[in-house]
Design a protein around this motif. Structure first.
Motif, PDB file in Angstrom:
ATOM      1  N   GLY A   6       1.370   4.572   0.264  1.00  0.00           N
ATOM      2  CA  GLY A   6       1.444   6.210   1.148  1.00  0.00           C
ATOM      3  C   GLY A   6       1.717   7.214  -0.260  1.00  0.00           C
ATOM      4  O   GLY A   6       3.045   7.661  -0.048  1.00  0.00           O
TER       5      GLY A   6
ATOM      6  N   VAL B 152       1.024  -0.880  -0.216  1.00  0.00           N
ATOM      7  CA  VAL B 152       0.110   0.235  -0.085  1.00  0.00           C
ATOM      8  C   VAL B 152       1.420   1.200  -0.344  1.00  0.00           C
ATOM      9  O   VAL B 152       1.786   1.406   0.426  1.00  0.00           O
ATOM     10  CB  VAL B 152      -0.958   0.263   1.268  1.00  0.00           C
TER      11      VAL B 152
ATOM     12  N   GLY C 268       1.289   4.345   8.741  1.00  0.00           N
ATOM     13  CA  GLY C 268       0.497   3.778   8.812  1.00  0.00           C
ATOM     14  C   GLY C 268       0.203   3.998  10.220  1.00  0.00           C
ATOM     15  O   GLY C 268      -1.252   3.579  10.740  1.00  0.00           O
TER      16      GLY C 268
ATOM     17  N   MET D 200       2.595  -1.210   4.175  1.00  0.00           N
ATOM     18  CA  MET D 200       2.532   0.250   3.518  1.00  0.00           C
ATOM     19  C   MET D 200       4.117   1.039   3.667  1.00  0.00           C
ATOM     20  O   MET D 200       5.389   1.143   5.003  1.00  0.00           O
ATOM     21  CB  MET D 200       1.654   0.809   4.845  1.00  0.00           C
TER      22      MET D 200
ATOM     23  N   SER E 133       4.344  -1.273   8.323  1.00  0.00           N
ATOM     24  CA  SER E 133       4.201  -0.308   8.032  1.00  0.00           C
ATOM     25  C   SER E 133       5.705   0.629   8.536  1.00  0.00           C
ATOM     26  O   SER E 133       6.165   0.653   9.700  1.00  0.00           O
ATOM     27  CB  SER E 133       3.056   0.326   8.313  1.00  0.00           C
TER      28      SER E 133
END
Length: 349
Positions: A133, A131, A299, A341, A295
């Motif tokens: 960011g 994921v 996160g 993340m 993360s």
């Protein structure tokens, strides 16, 4: 040859500080120095008639127009317009992230991808997603100095995400989502003004997007968000945009410190984020699944929504955890889902 500098020599003190270069004016060199001729050239050029006067006269205008406040290649934070602050590994990289000339270190990228694949293959039955960011300077380039590079015009990640596709790594990029959601805001922000991270609302939008893509049939809980402006001490950003939830934001859970084994029963508040290296157990969660979130700091505001949704959430820190310990964690815990993340600027390092 010396007539022009001589005129400057007669009008400029040897103790003069050249503000535009933050240094003392060059003095006549020591004749015994092995750098005599180099220093002689500096002495000569510093005293070119009107050179210093012209430089100092237009320095402040030049700085305000073309340079950042306190801009330095060694700085981590870059101050933007209207007291916004941006973060990069070096200040010039905050801007060059958006230039076509920026290149990814391919060796570092390959190493990172191999790390992701090792984690992904630790148990092939587990769903694995990277994921992303998005960098704040990609979502809010309008608050950056528009005269340096071309903020927001180019996106480095777009040029290299094919490497993730080629490696068959599932990834979810929240960039387009947040760009579109930003347009719907009524003066509020999705990121903090004086911090590089998304605020609670920005994190929630990313969480909802991630869950909708991984579990399309999952009913993601809706929250009522409010915003407030917090005044900060003089000399810092004038306002801090705070997103918060004041209804259904607290619930009882059990927390285990993974480093010490200590277990505590607490009333958890989504507004206050999460601690790293923790196991969160929510017996009243609507989804009976175990989620492992590995993360960086992005996160911190993302994980609370998973804690409210899923029975068990393990929150591990990406930046200091070695790959072997994470693989052991996957094999031992056998989570239903792994979310890895990564802030955008460090996806490929």
């Amino acid at each position: 040859m010396f007539a022009v500098p001589l005129a400057g020599f007669m009008t400029i003190s040897n103790d003069y500080v050249i503000k535009s270069e933050n240094r003392m004016i060059a003095r006549f060199p020591n004749k015994y120095s092995n750098r005599f001729f180099i220093e002689l050239v500096k002495w000569y050029t510093d005293r070119l008639f009107y050179k210093v006067r012209i430089s100092e006269k237009y320095y402040q205008n030049f700085k305000e127009l073309f340079a950042d406040y306190d801009f330095s290649p060694s700085e981590v934070f870059v101050k933007g317009r209207n007291n916004w602050v941006f973060l990069g590994d070096k200040s010039h990289e905050v801007y060059s992230q958006h230039s076509r000339s920026t290149k990814v270190n391919m060796n570092a990228a390959i190493k990172k991808i191999n790390t992701l694949k090792t984690l992904m293959n630790a148990d092939s039955a587990i769903d694995f997603y990277l994921v992303v960011g998005p960098d704040k300077h990609g979502i809010y380039p309008e608050y950056m100095n528009q005269n340096y590079f071309e903020p927001g015009k180019y996106r480095l990640f777009d040029n290299y995400k094919y490497m993730l596709d080629d490696a068959n790594i599932n990834f979810i990029d929240n960039y387009s989502l947040l760009i579109n959601e930003k347009k719907k805001m009524n003066g509020e922000s999705l990121y903090f003004f004086n911090d590089s991270h998304w605020n609670l609302y920005g994190a929630y939008l990313a969480y909802k997007n991630v869950m909708n893509q991984i579990y399309p049939d999952l009913a993601v809980k809706e929250y009522e968000f409010k915003f407030r402006k917090d005044h900060l001490p003089k000399g810092e950003s004038d306002l801090l945009d705070i997103a918060y939830i004041d209804k259904d934001n607290k619930f009882d859970i059990v927390v285990e410190d993974l480093s010490t084994g200590k277990i505590s029963s607490v009333t958890y508040d989504i507004n206050y984020g999460t601690d790293y290296e923790r196991r969160y157990i929510n017996e009243n969660a609507p989804e009976n699944k175990k989620i492992l979130i590995i993360s960086d700091s992005f996160g911190y505001s993302f994980a609370p929504f998973a804690i409210d949704q899923f029975k068990e959430v393990l929150f591990r820190i990406r930046t200091t955890s070695d790959i072997d310990s994470l693989v052991d964690c996957v094999k031992k815990e056998k989570p239903d889902l792994i979310i890895y993340m990564n802030v955008e600027r460090r996806v490929f390092n």
